[in-house]
Design an enzyme around this catalytic site. Structure first.
Site, PDB file in Angstrom:
ATOM      1  N   LYS A 216      50.625  36.006 -17.200  1.00 19.43           N
ATOM      2  CA  LYS A 216      50.585  34.631 -16.440  1.00 19.43           C
ATOM      3  C   LYS A 216      49.749  35.011 -15.070  1.00 19.43           C
ATOM      4  O   LYS A 216      49.886  35.987 -14.630  1.00 19.43           O
ATOM      5  CB  LYS A 216      52.211  34.356 -15.920  1.00 19.43           C
ATOM      6  CG  LYS A 216      52.666  33.170 -15.266  1.00 19.43           C
ATOM      7  CD  LYS A 216      53.965  33.013 -14.758  1.00 19.43           C
ATOM      8  CE  LYS A 216      53.983  31.798 -14.320  1.00 19.43           C
ATOM      9  NZ  LYS A 216      55.788  31.575 -13.887  1.00 19.43           N
ATOM     10  N   SER A 288      57.379  27.286 -15.016  1.00 17.30           N
ATOM     11  CA  SER A 288      55.928  27.387 -14.507  1.00 17.30           C
ATOM     12  C   SER A 288      55.134  28.286 -15.363  1.00 17.30           C
ATOM     13  O   SER A 288      54.054  28.425 -15.400  1.00 17.30           O
ATOM     14  CB  SER A 288      55.983  27.843 -13.144  1.00 17.30           C
ATOM     15  OG  SER A 288      56.296  29.242 -13.125  1.00 17.30           O
ATOM     16  N   SER A 312      61.979  29.361 -14.993  1.00 14.96           N
ATOM     17  CA  SER A 312      60.239  29.315 -15.593  1.00 14.96           C
ATOM     18  C   SER A 312      59.794  30.149 -16.678  1.00 14.96           C
ATOM     19  O   SER A 312      58.836  30.173 -17.292  1.00 14.96           O
ATOM     20  CB  SER A 312      59.406  29.772 -14.193  1.00 14.96           C
ATOM     21  OG  SER A 312      59.439  28.817 -13.391  1.00 14.96           O
TER      22      SER A 312
END
Length: 597
Positions: A216, A288, A312
């Protein structure tokens, strides 16, 4: 120019005395008698003038009504009593707060007198199988990490071949889902070549050696862009690796891509657009950890590292049908990862099987001496642990109403056949969303600079529920209410301690807001895994409904993956992994792949 230190000190002292005399003249309440203590509200007046009307308007924001007399008194000395408290930010003696500086107060998930997880370390993975290497690149790409690692260890598969399989899939398939921010092709091939050479020489580092992964894009990677998915940081190139990056490098893993995240870790829209769900291309992948969820589901990486502050990892794992492990707060160091909320942020693995997430967790767990919230702990996992006798708590009403589905109810119903005992548990009906005041205040503090200089205005998402508006609103939250929310947080932790003393773990609808919120604030670990499929007649979104842009509808409905979430005791990821493995094997739906990928 001053010619000497003595001249500088003399002039500085005279200037100070002159300013002090002026201040005393303006503030006769300032103590002048020797030995008299200072008093609140006697500092020089600073800042803009305020009136009782100012407070009358502010009362609407904080929901604290004052009388006319109260307002007059508050306005009368605000500039000498309270306005000076903003000097750190508005000057004249401004103090810059480095991004690496954490608050002095830290959160410890373990309450006094509570057990702190297993007493020893144990990690027993699945024994090697006789399963032969498939001929199809696609089958290899979707194989779980624990199987890929056996093929690499036994030299049926090279890291270079596996890396090229994923690179080819990224080139063909990423345009469909938009999950890659930075492709690290040359870096990955160099790491893969080095892994192959080491393995050929007999130096096998362990189950992640030669395995391609994606990060990420809030995890620092030396000399490789780390953009936070946000316009103000799109050219940011760190010079050092995050601790988790470093540990995966040491494990021999191959970094193949920096994966998308909703800008500054919110939902699934970043400066390059929206990341889509491989199972349903008309909807976003959720966030996210949008890129980690989509890339893992689409077979573009073997595993990914995501992060969670308030959902997330859980949410994109559900949407994309992958397995997401949110570790206990304080287990995995966050050094070198973007800070959204110091007391909530957690880094964890996202993969295509339960065991894979534990293989990754084993490589990244433990303090690094830099993250002040990361504490010593043990990790106890046995892939063949017998789950019979485990007590699993559940909330009866939650299983009867949305967001629970027949998939959730089927998982609960399957427990007795696995020898697991369901136990009814309860929680007080409290306003758990009140805890979000802590999240909003900390996140606004973390991104104060780009809020005040309006760089946050360049983010692609500017809707009312996006960060720019939230960061601005958070400037007006009450510090007193923040402390009260923190006290409620302790009460919630005590309730979770009571429940977890009755059971070994919980099974909950993954997107049940109360549990998603409160367990993030108490720091409990969670494991989200696919256990079935549901049909949807409308695309789903993390964003508030927009009447001007309705979501796509489907007739006939579309079939998409669905799963459940297991909540574990603090620092007891092994138990939720064991129960997760049992459910994964029972339902046997984790291997199905998205059509077209």
């Amino acid at each position: 120019m001053l010619n000497s230190r003595r001249e500088f000190l003399t002039q500085s002292t005279l200037a100070f005395l002159a300013s002090s005399t002026a201040a005393l003249a303006q503030n006769p309440a300032t103590p002048t008698t020797p030995g008299a203590p200072p008093a609140f509200g006697t500092a020089p007046a600073v800042g803009p003038e305020v009136t009782p009307a100012t407070f009358a308007e502010a009362e609407k924001l904080v929901q604290f009504p004052l009388t006319e007399k109260d307002r007059a008194q508050a306005a009368g000395n605000w500039r000498s009593a309270m306005a000076p408290l903003y000097e750190r930010r508005i000057g004249p003696r401004k103090v810059e707060l480095p991004a690496t500086t954490a608050p002095y107060s830290t959160v410890n998930s373990i309450l006094p007198g509570q057990p702190s997880g297993p007493s020893n370390n144990q990690f027993l993975r699945t024994p090697p199988t006789s399963e032969k290497l498939p001929k199809s690149d696609e089958q290899i790409a979707f194989a779980p990490v624990h199987q890929l690692s056996h093929w690499i260890e036994t030299r049926q598969l090279t890291s270079t071949r596996l890396t090229n399989i994923y690179l080819d899939r990224i080139a063909r398939l990423n345009p469909k889902i938009n999950c890659i921010i930075t492709l690290t092709r040359d870096h990955a091939l160099a790491q893969a070549k080095a892994a192959d050479a080491e393995i050929a020489s007999g130096h096998y580092r362990g189950p992640l050696h030669g395995i391609p992964w994606g990060a990420k894009d809030l995890l620092d990677t030396a000399n490789i862009p780390t953009t936070y998915g946000a316009e103000p940081f799109r050219n940011r190139i760190p010079t050092t690796d995050a601790t988790v990056t470093q540990r995966l490098n040491e494990a021999g893993a191959v970094l193949i891509a920096k994966l998308s995240l909703g800008a500054l870790a919110l939902n699934d829209i970043w400066f390059g657009g929206q990341t889509m769900n491989p199972w349903l291309l008309e909807e976003g992948s959720s966030g996210s950890s949008a890129g980690p969820g989509a890339a893992t589901a689409a077979g573009l990486v073997a595993f990914a590292i995501g992060s969670e502050t308030g959902g997330s990892i859980v949410s994109p794992s559900m949407r994309c049908g992958v397995t997401g492990l949110r570790p206990t707060y304080g287990r995995v160091p966050r050094t070198g990862a973007m800070t959204l909320c110091w007391s909530l942020d957690k880094l964890g693995p996202m993969a295509r099987s339960v065991e894979d997430t534990m293989l990754v967790l084993n490589a990244i767990t433990g303090p690094d001496g830099k993250d002040v919230a990361c504490v010593p702990s043990h990790l106890n996992f046995n892939a063949q642990f017998p789950v019979a006798g485990l007590r699993v708590g559940y909330f009866p009403q939650w299983m009867k109403e949305p967001p629970a589905t027949d998939v959730d109810r089927a998982a609960l119903a399957a427990l007795p056949s696995l020898g697991i005992k369901p136990v009814e548990v309860t929680l007080p009906d409290w306003p758990y969303d009140n805890l979000d005041l802590i999240l909003f205040a900390e996140s606004a503090a973390a991104f104060e600079d780009i809020t005040l200089n309006h760089a946050v205005d360049t983010l692609k998402a500017q809707v009312p529920d996006a960060w720019p508006n939230t960061f601005r609103q958070s400037r007006f939250l009450s510090a007193v209410d923040y402390v009260q929310a923190d006290r409620l947080r302790r009460m919630v932790a005590q309730q979770m301690a009571r429940i977890m003393a009755q059971v070994d773990l919980l099974i909950v609808p993954s997107l049940r807001d109360e549990m998603l919120t409160l367990t993030n604030f108490t720091g409990h670990p969670s494991l989200t895994l696919r256990t079935g499929f549901v049909e949807v007649s409308e695309a789903r979104s993390d964003w508030a409904p927009d009447p001007n842009n309705p979501l796509p509808k489907f007739n006939p409905p579309r079939r998409v993956p669905h799963g459940v979430t297991l909540i574990g005791r603090l620092f007891d990821e092994g138990n939720i992994a064991s129960a997760g493995l049992a459910l994964e094997q029972h339902f046997n739906v984790a291997k199905e792949t998205p059509p077209g990928f």
